[in-house]
Design a protein around this motif. Structure first.
Motif: not given
Length: 233
Positions: A25-31, A200-208, A212-216
């Motif tokens: 989203e605009a203005g946020e830090v995501a991983t 960060a505000d939001r995290h995305h976890v990648i697996e293969k 795999a998971w996303t959240g705060t």
């Protein structure tokens, strides 16, 4: 601001991404988090057009980017700090900064050489030095400064602090916190989960090659099993 849906990508005959999804989203830090070889850099490269997507959607501020060449994607307002820094080694610090400088949106307070040097005083001290003579930490500062000089709407950092000394890593994290406070949208790849959880505000976890998971940050730190399942060596 950025929305990735169902993204697939190949290197030759080998499929790396299998319907990857993420959003910023605009203005946020995501991983974007995950073990080595799970597809983090491929996701970044596919967003930027450096790897052609085989399927899926990449939208930036509602504009479809999938299939566009990298230079056009850069011009819509995405700046990259690549893995390995990749500064121009035979150019000076100053020349690296001005090489890609642009203010396509006509910002009232754009990133300029003095502003970058205020963020990273060491770059001012080494303005006339060739980039190849800088330390790894100084080259990372230069890579960030060079990306900021494009005045990006979204700044992407691939392996933001990899291989850097602890004091330099702390300086990079402080820089990103400063940028966040100024409203800069950021997507960052790094292995330092503790530092990312604070930033960060939001995290995305990648697996293969899949999300795999996303959240705060609160959800990430509240469930230690996530780190064991997806981020541990």
């Amino acid at each position: 601001m950025l929305k990735v849906e169902g993204l697939t990508a190949f290197y030759g005959q080998s499929q790396v991404l299998f319907g990857m999804e993420l959003w910023v989203e605009a203005g946020e830090v995501a991983t974007l988090l995950g073990r080595n070889g799970m597809g983090k850099t491929t996701t970044i490269r596919t967003i930027l057009g450096l790897v052609p997507p085989a399927g899926g959607r990449v939208a930036f501020e509602g504009r479809e980017l999938a299939g566009q060449p990298p230079h056009r994607i850069a011009r819509v307002g995405i700046g990259l700090v690549p893995e390995g820094r990749q500064v121009f080694p035979t150019l000076t610090v100053l020349e690296n900064l001005v090489a890609t400088a642009a203010n396509r949106d006509g910002r009232a307070n754009p990133w300029t050489v003095p502003r970058v040097c205020a963020l990273f005083p060491r770059l001012a001290e080494r303005a006339g030095n060739l980039a190849r003579t800088l330390s790894g930490g100084e080259q990372q500062m230069l890579a960030i400064g060079r990306a900021l000089m494009t005045n990006p709407k979204l700044l992407i950092l691939d392996e933001a602090t990899e291989g850097l000394a602890p004091l330099v890593r702390a300086e990079i994290w402080q820089c990103l916190a400063t940028l966040k406070a100024e409203g800069q949208s950021i997507l960052v790849v790094d292995k330092n989960v503790a530092a990312l959880a604070r930033l960060a505000d939001r995290h995305h976890v990648i697996e293969k090659g899949r999300l795999a998971w996303t959240g705060t940050s609160a959800a990430l730190t509240a469930d230690p099993s996530l780190k064991e399942r997806y981020l541990g060596v």
